[in-house]
Design an enzyme around this catalytic site. Structure first.
Site, short mmCIF file in Angstrom:
data_model
loop_
_atom_site.label_atom_id
_atom_site.label_comp_id
_atom_site.label_asym_id
_atom_site.label_seq_id
_atom_site.Cartn_x
_atom_site.Cartn_y
_atom_site.Cartn_z
N HIS A 68 23.84 1.72 36.87
CA HIS A 68 24.41 2.47 35.74
C HIS A 68 23.46 3.62 35.40
O HIS A 68 22.27 3.58 35.74
CB HIS A 68 24.60 1.55 34.54
CG HIS A 68 25.73 0.57 34.71
ND1 HIS A 68 26.32 -0.07 33.64
CD2 HIS A 68 26.36 0.12 35.81
CE1 HIS A 68 27.28 -0.87 34.09
NE2 HIS A 68 27.33 -0.78 35.39
N GLU A 101 22.02 4.55 32.66
CA GLU A 101 20.85 4.18 31.85
C GLU A 101 19.79 3.48 32.70
O GLU A 101 18.59 3.71 32.52
CB GLU A 101 21.25 3.25 30.70
CG GLU A 101 22.25 3.86 29.70
CD GLU A 101 23.70 3.51 30.04
OE1 GLU A 101 24.04 3.39 31.24
OE2 GLU A 101 24.50 3.34 29.11
N CYS A 104 26.55 -0.68 28.19
CA CYS A 104 27.22 -1.96 28.45
C CYS A 104 26.23 -3.08 28.16
O CYS A 104 25.06 -2.83 27.86
CB CYS A 104 27.71 -2.04 29.89
SG CYS A 104 26.40 -2.46 31.08
N CYS A 112 22.91 -2.79 30.26
CA CYS A 112 22.02 -1.69 29.87
C CYS A 112 21.47 -1.92 28.47
O CYS A 112 20.32 -1.58 28.17
CB CYS A 112 22.76 -0.37 29.97
SG CYS A 112 23.32 -0.01 31.65
#
Lengths: 192, 192
Positions: B84, B86, B118, B121
Site C-alpha cells: 500500500h 503508506e 486501511c 497501514c
C-alpha cells in the site's frame, strides 16, 4: 537532505542461515503442532543468530501441508518497522505464487505465527488470501514477557477476521512460544 | 512444489515514472494542503499510468516540510498485498534515514495519505516513528466510491493513535481525494 536521496525501491531479505533451514524442511507438516514446532524453531534460531526479534511465521498449503513461505522478524537488521515475521511470510508467499491474493478456488492457505499478530499484521491478514491463522503465544504473553507493544486492535479482533472468512486457532504450543520470549530477554536483544 | 522454490528475499519498487516526479519536487511543502496536493498528484499519476491503485502517500519532515519519501499503491503490479502507498512510504523513509523508527529527539515526521489508512497501514503507524497523520478521503469515501475494503479497525481508531503520540488531521482536500477514486473507477482499474 537532497531530493536525489529519495529512495524508489527497497529490498527485504531473510537471514543467511535460512538457506540451510530451507534445505532441512520436511516434505509436509500435517498437524497444527507440527507446523508450529517448525515456526518456533525459526523464532529460536532468529534469536540465537541475533538476526531479528523473537518471532517466526510460515504460510502452508492447507491441503498438502507443505511450506509455501517462511518469515522471521527483521525490523532491526533491515531498518524496517514493517518487517515482521508475518509480513515477510505474506510477501514471500505471494512472490512465489505470483499473485497478490494467495487463495484460489482450489487452494486454501494457513498462516502459522509464533505469537498473536500485532495490529499491522492483523490488518494485513484480510488482504493476503489466507483462510486460517494459527497462533502460539497470546498478546498478554508478548506484552508481559517482552517490551513489545501489540498496538491498537479492535476489541473483538477474532470476529473481524471471521467475518472476512478467516478462522483463528489460538494457544498452539503456547508455553513453548512463551519460552522463546524468555530466551530473547535473557539474551538482552534489542527491544523496540 | 519444491522446497527449493521457497523465496528468501523480495524487492519492492515504485513505478519508473517516479524518477521524473522526484526531479520535479519542490524544496518544501509548507501547509497541509500543499503536502496533500503533491500526494494527490502521485495518486492521479498512478491511476493514469496504470501502475497501481488510486492511493498516494508521503513522509515529510515536520520542521523543514521537505519530502523524505513517497509511496503509491503497488499491490497488483508487484503481486504484493502489503504494498500500500503508506507502507511503501514508511519503508522507503526508513531505508533513507537508516533507522527503523523515523522520529528522534530533534526530528518529527508526518505521514500524508490520500485516504484513511486501511487496518494494516493503521496498525503500522505506531511502529514507523511518525507523530502525525494527515488524511484526505474518509473510509466511507473509499468504500462507497470503490470496491476496496478498509478492514477491521478499532471503533475509536483516532484514540488508538493519539495514545501512542500520533495526532490525526482528517478531510484535507477531501473532495479532491474523492475525485481520484472516480477517475480510477472510470478507468475500470483492477479492484481487489
Amino acid at each position: 537532505m537532497d531530493d536525489q536521496d529519495i529512495k524508489l525501491s527497497v529490498h527485504l531479505s531473510l537471514p543467511e542461515w535460512m538457506s540451510g533451514f530451507v534445505s532441512d524442511l520436511k516434505e509436509s507438516y500435517p498437524s497444527d503442532e507440527d507446523k508450529m514446532r517448525m515456526v518456533l524453531d525459526l523464532a529460536i534460531r532468529n534469536v540465537e543468530e541475533s538476526t531479528g526479534g523473537p518471532f517466526g511465521a510460515a504460510i502452508f498449503d492447507t491441503q498438502s501441508h507443505q511450506v509455501i513461505s517462511l518469515g522471521v522478524n527483521r525490523v532491526v537488521p533491515l531498518n524496517n518497522s514493517t518487517a515482521h515475521a508475518e509480513m515477510m511470510a505474506f510477501m514471500l508467499a505471494q512472490q512465489r505464487l505470483q499473485r497478490f491474493r494467495l487463495d484460489t478456488e482450489d487452494h486454501d492457505f494457513v498462516l502459522v505465527t509464533s505469537a498473536q499478530p500485532c495490529a499491522m499484521c492483523y490488518g494485513a491478514c484480510p488482504w493476503a488470501g489466507i483462510n486460517r491463522v494459527v497462533i502460539g503465544a497470546r498478546r498478554e504473553d508478548v506484552e508481559s514477557l517482552t517490551e513489545f507493544d501489540e498496538g491498537p486492535m479492535p476489541a473483538d479482533w477474532i470476529h473481524g477476521l471471521k467475518e472476512r472468512g478467516i478462522a483463528v486457532s489460538q494457544d498452539v504450543l503456547r508455553q513453548e512460544s512463551r519460552d522463546v520470549f524468555n530466551l530473547y530477554t535473557n539474551k538482552k536483544g534489542t527491544q523496540y
